[in-house]
Design an enzyme around this catalytic site. Structure first.
Site, PDB file in Angstrom:
ATOM      1  N   LYS A 124       0.867  -1.119   0.033  1.00  0.00           N
ATOM      2  CA  LYS A 124      -0.090   0.137   0.308  1.00  0.00           C
ATOM      3  C   LYS A 124       1.049   1.270  -0.104  1.00  0.00           C
ATOM      4  CE  LYS A 124      -1.542   2.959   2.661  1.00  0.00           C
ATOM      5  NZ  LYS A 124      -1.832   4.385   1.666  1.00  0.00           N
ATOM      6  N   GLY A 132       7.135   5.888   7.748  1.00  0.00           N
ATOM      7  CA  GLY A 132       6.347   7.061   8.112  1.00  0.00           C
ATOM      8  C   GLY A 132       6.439   7.756   9.283  1.00  0.00           C
ATOM      9  N   SER A 133       5.471   8.300   9.640  1.00  0.00           N
ATOM     10  CA  SER A 133       5.626   9.180  11.046  1.00  0.00           C
ATOM     11  C   SER A 133       5.750   8.352  12.287  1.00  0.00           C
ATOM     12  CB  SER A 133       4.477   9.892  10.882  1.00  0.00           C
ATOM     13  OG  SER A 133       3.212   9.488  10.877  1.00  0.00           O
ATOM     14  N   VAL A 151       1.943   7.132  13.445  1.00  0.00           N
ATOM     15  CA  VAL A 151       1.502   6.173  12.731  1.00  0.00           C
ATOM     16  C   VAL A 151       2.288   4.918  13.397  1.00  0.00           C
ATOM     17  CG1 VAL A 151       0.847   5.207  10.772  1.00  0.00           C
ATOM     18  CG2 VAL A 151       0.420   7.574  10.896  1.00  0.00           C
ATOM     19  N   GLY A 152       3.443   4.998  13.438  1.00  0.00           N
ATOM     20  CA  GLY A 152       4.306   3.849  13.687  1.00  0.00           C
ATOM     21  C   GLY A 152       3.739   3.275  14.930  1.00  0.00           C
ATOM     22  N   GLU A 161      10.390   2.447  10.348  1.00  0.00           N
ATOM     23  CA  GLU A 161      11.376   3.238   9.974  1.00  0.00           C
ATOM     24  C   GLU A 161      10.683   4.758   9.957  1.00  0.00           C
ATOM     25  OE1 GLU A 161      14.608   3.184   9.941  1.00  0.00           O
ATOM     26  OE2 GLU A 161      14.543   1.010   9.559  1.00  0.00           O
ATOM     27  N   CYS A 218      13.329  12.330   5.777  1.00  0.00           N
ATOM     28  CA  CYS A 218      13.436  11.739   7.226  1.00  0.00           C
ATOM     29  C   CYS A 218      14.759  12.145   7.814  1.00  0.00           C
ATOM     30  CB  CYS A 218      13.008  10.374   7.251  1.00  0.00           C
ATOM     31  SG  CYS A 218      14.218   9.328   5.999  1.00  0.00           S
ATOM     32  N   GLU A 258       9.706  17.255  14.701  1.00  0.00           N
ATOM     33  CA  GLU A 258       9.904  17.078  13.270  1.00  0.00           C
ATOM     34  C   GLU A 258       8.987  17.828  12.765  1.00  0.00           C
ATOM     35  OE1 GLU A 258       8.420  13.603  11.215  1.00  0.00           O
ATOM     36  OE2 GLU A 258      10.560  13.434  10.327  1.00  0.00           O
TER      37      GLU A 258
HETATM   38  P1  NAD Z   1       2.487   8.863   7.479  1.00  0.00           P
HETATM   39  O1  NAD Z   1       2.774   8.269   8.576  1.00  0.00           O
HETATM   40  O2  NAD Z   1       1.413   9.738   7.620  1.00  0.00           O
HETATM   41  O3  NAD Z   1       2.077   7.833   6.289  1.00  0.00           O
HETATM   42  C1  NAD Z   1       2.892   6.879   5.968  1.00  0.00           C
HETATM   43  C2  NAD Z   1       1.987   5.821   5.245  1.00  0.00           C
HETATM   44  O4  NAD Z   1       1.300   5.083   6.136  1.00  0.00           O
HETATM   45  C3  NAD Z   1       0.982   6.071   4.123  1.00  0.00           C
HETATM   46  O5  NAD Z   1       0.979   5.309   3.067  1.00  0.00           O
HETATM   47  C4  NAD Z   1      -0.188   6.370   4.779  1.00  0.00           C
HETATM   48  O6  NAD Z   1      -1.198   6.135   3.867  1.00  0.00           O
HETATM   49  C5  NAD Z   1      -0.175   5.128   5.852  1.00  0.00           C
HETATM   50  N1  NAD Z   1      -0.844   5.269   7.152  1.00  0.00           N
HETATM   51  C6  NAD Z   1      -1.450   6.326   7.465  1.00  0.00           C
HETATM   52  N2  NAD Z   1      -2.040   6.076   8.710  1.00  0.00           N
HETATM   53  C7  NAD Z   1      -2.171   4.711   9.002  1.00  0.00           C
HETATM   54  C8  NAD Z   1      -2.499   3.701   9.527  1.00  0.00           C
HETATM   55  N3  NAD Z   1      -3.343   4.422  10.823  1.00  0.00           N
HETATM   56  N4  NAD Z   1      -2.407   2.427   9.469  1.00  0.00           N
HETATM   57  C9  NAD Z   1      -1.617   2.029   8.409  1.00  0.00           C
HETATM   58  N5  NAD Z   1      -1.177   2.897   7.886  1.00  0.00           N
HETATM   59  C10 NAD Z   1      -1.243   4.159   7.741  1.00  0.00           C
HETATM   60  O7  NAD Z   1       3.814   9.748   6.871  1.00  0.00           O
HETATM   61  P2  NAD Z   1       4.051  10.364   5.679  1.00  0.00           P
HETATM   62  O8  NAD Z   1       3.369  11.824   5.823  1.00  0.00           O
HETATM   63  O9  NAD Z   1       3.473   9.532   4.253  1.00  0.00           O
HETATM   64  O10 NAD Z   1       5.643  10.431   5.733  1.00  0.00           O
HETATM   65  C11 NAD Z   1       6.386  11.282   6.377  1.00  0.00           C
HETATM   66  C12 NAD Z   1       6.994  10.583   7.538  1.00  0.00           C
HETATM   67  O11 NAD Z   1       7.625   9.605   7.243  1.00  0.00           O
HETATM   68  C13 NAD Z   1       7.794  11.466   8.372  1.00  0.00           C
HETATM   69  O12 NAD Z   1       7.584  11.591   9.812  1.00  0.00           O
HETATM   70  C14 NAD Z   1       9.445  11.063   7.981  1.00  0.00           C
HETATM   71  O13 NAD Z   1      10.078  11.608   8.852  1.00  0.00           O
HETATM   72  C15 NAD Z   1       8.768   9.679   7.777  1.00  0.00           C
HETATM   73  N6  NAD Z   1       9.843   9.084   7.004  1.00  0.00           N
HETATM   74  C16 NAD Z   1      10.974   8.205   7.665  1.00  0.00           C
HETATM   75  C17 NAD Z   1      12.004   7.497   7.102  1.00  0.00           C
HETATM   76  C18 NAD Z   1      12.772   6.726   7.546  1.00  0.00           C
HETATM   77  O14 NAD Z   1      13.343   5.732   6.805  1.00  0.00           O
HETATM   78  N7  NAD Z   1      13.098   6.641   8.974  1.00  0.00           N
HETATM   79  C19 NAD Z   1      11.706   7.667   5.698  1.00  0.00           C
HETATM   80  C20 NAD Z   1      10.817   8.519   4.894  1.00  0.00           C
HETATM   81  C21 NAD Z   1       9.911   9.113   5.710  1.00  0.00           C
END
Ligand code: NAD
Length: 503
Positions: free
Chosen positions: A182, A235-236, A239-240, A257, A291, A392
């Site tokens: 996804k 992701g964030s 959410v993680g 991550e 990130c 962040e």
């Molecule tokens: P996000 O957490 O909003 O979304 C990431 C993904 O998760 C998307 O596909 C989103 O649709 C999905 N998602 C959102 N809510 C969810 C839920 N409740 N259950 C399951 N999936 C869900 O993050 P973003 O805005 O897409 O990306 C930015 C964030 O990602 C920043 O915090 C950035 O630091 C982080 N990031 C980290 C790394 C790393 O390797 N550490 C790399 C790139 C981005």
């Protein structure tokens, strides 16, 4: 006037079990250009749990044959994937720039990361080393070998729409797992094109499935699904944490991550010209939406005024614009929400007493009026306890902090809940090694910016940046495989471990 077919937004579908499908709900969502929000690039199915169920069923079934394909043959497919990514690099880079905004130079780099990851995965398929270990009993053979795990749920963000999915999908496949993918709903087209390539190069039906849609619906349905064995999420941190909680109910293996608040230290002995280039690239590359973006600049007091004046001067010269133009240095933010977050943090910084030295607003000018642009911004006089020094922001905003020595610089660097990347500019070996030892982060660069990961090296962070796994390099193969320990007794009698040993 009729719209030419070539100008109509392309309608994409999910890809499940080797076939294309609309969402069962029939609903769709639009993919728009952040440099011109009037431009609809493509439409995608707004899927739900029922679509995820189909994808998981297909992946479960396909796993049973895919796991038996010899790993080097799986790797050969990845080699072809690398070749096709290479052939389509320019098209993929332009797709990415159009759907998420970063400049072409960087989206080409993003595709290159996918190419490097594919070739690395192809070679790793011929290693996947196990261990043979002496037994404590005679005529007995001990070994530990890697096994595929099952169905991998892959959930990715929009800021590296090609590189991050490849970091996950390629090692998952090489290790013999099947995939339900996804992608972020801001970058579905790059993801769809990646899956097309996988299919074209011979990944069997059902082994890779893509389901488009929202995080709370499709993402959560994947995380919660009892037939998914492992989740790889980038992701964030917010959410993680949610994912970690939900996935623990079915005891899934989870790689997270997450966010960062990366710092670049500039010592008084640093080459300031080099440090300047580094921070401009680290802070404003990808419009600050990496990130690993440099979000804090920690400067020795002896060079603080001089370096800041050089930095402000050069930041003002950065050209904002559509990432498709080769003259653009900084593209738009990905969407309205990101602009609002950046605006909020700049306000918070100013209220806390930081000084806006340049930027701090959306740009004027007709050409930029329909895009999510924000001026590269420098906040001076920031202290380590301010929110703009700890949280962040994920935009083109750099908080500058003054320090007296390397120990204080490292303390300030460590003063956040994140620990992804870090950087130190110094000509003094002692400073460099103290920083390597004491900075709590997954990555430390010496005399290079906080960004610039290489595909064959481990990537990830400590504290709230993750949960201890690493992507990239040989380390990610640990996550996507399971150890099986095997004992072969050829003594022809019962030998009891710990009991029948002769000292
Ligand atoms: P996000 O957490 O909003 O979304 C990431 C993904 O998760 C998307 O596909 C989103 O649709 C999905 N998602 C959102 N809510 C969810 C839920 N409740 N259950 C399951 N999936 C869900 O993050 P973003 O805005 O897409 O990306 C930015 C964030 O990602 C920043 O915090 C950035 O630091 C982080 N990031 C980290 C790394 C790393 O390797 N550490 C790399 C790139 C981005």
């Amino acid at each position: 006037m009729t719209v030419k077919e070539s100008e109509m937004p392309k309608q994409y579908q999910n890809f499940i079990n080797g076939r294309h499908f609309d969402a069962k709900s029939g609903k769709t969502f639009e993919n728009r250009n952040p440099a011109n929000w009037d431009e609809v690039l493509s439409t995608f199915p707004l899927s739900g749990k029922e679509d995820v169920d189909d994808a998981v069923n297909a992946a479960r079934k396909a796993f049973e044959t895919w796991r038996l394909v010899p790993a080097p043959s799986r790797g050969n497919i990845l080699k072809k994937v690398g070749d096709l990514l290479t052939a389509r690099k320019e098209d993929l880079a332009r797709t990415m720039t159009k759907e998420m905004g970063k400049v072409l130079l960087e989206t080409r780099g993003d595709v290159q990361e996918g190419i490097d990851t594919a070739y690395y995965a192809a070679s790793e398929a011929r290693r996947l080393f196990g261990h043979t270990v002496p037994s404590e009993l005679p005529n007995k053979f001990n070994m530990a070998m890697r096994m595929p795990i099952g169905v991998a749920g892959i959930i990715t963000p929009w800021n590296f729409p090609m590189a991050i999915p490849t970091w996950k999908i390629f090692p998952a496949l090489v290790c013999g797992n099947s995939v339900v993918f996804k992608p972020a709903s801001d970058t579905p087209e790059t993801a769809a094109k990646l899956v097309e390539i996988l299919i074209e190069t011979g990944v069997p039906e059902g082994v890779v499935n893509i389901v488009h849609g929202g995080g709370g619906s499709v993402g959560m349905a994947i995380v919660d699904h009892p037939s998914i064995d492992l989740i790889s999420f980038t992701g964030s941190s917010v959410v993680g944490k949610k994912i970690s909680e939900v996935a623990s109910k079915t005891l899934k293996r989870v790689s997270l991550e997450l966010g960062g608040k990366n710092a670049q230290i500039v010592m008084d002995d640093a080459r300031l010209d080099l440090a300047l280039e580094g921070v401009l690239w680290g802070a404003f590359g990808t419009t600050g939406q990496r990130c690993t973006a440099t979000s804090r600049l920690i400067v020795h007091e002896k060079v603080y005024d001089k370096f800041l004046s050089m930095l402000v001067d050069h930041t003002k010269k950065l050209r904002l614009g559509d990432g498709l133009k080769e003259t653009t240095d900084v593209g738009p933010l990905v969407n309205q929400g990101q602009v609002e977050t950046v605006e909020k943090y700049v306000r918070i910084g100013a209220d806390e007493g930081a000084k806006i030295l340049t930027g701090g607003k959306r740009p004027d000018g007709k050409e930029l009026s329909k895009g999510w642009f924000y001026e590269p911004t420098i906040l001076g006089g920031v202290t380590p306890s301010m929110r703009v020094a700890r949280e962040e922001i994920f935009g083109p905003v750099l908080s500058v902090i003054k320090v007296r020595n390397i120990t204080e610089a490292i303390d300030v660097t460590n003063g956040t809940n994140y620990g992804l990347s870090s950087s130190v500019y110094t000509q003094d070996l002692n400073n460099a090694y103290q920083a390597i030892r004491d900075i709590r982060a997954g990555i430390t660069y010496i005399n290079a910016p906080t960004i610039g990961a290489e595909a064959h090296m481990p990537f990830g962070g400590v504290k709230e940046t993750g949960n201890g796994h690493r992507e990239g390099g040989w380390t990610v193969y640990e996550f996507f495989s399971e150890w099986k320990t095997v004992y072969v007794d050829y003594s022809g009698k019962l030998q009891r471990a710990q009991i029948d040993t002769k000292e």
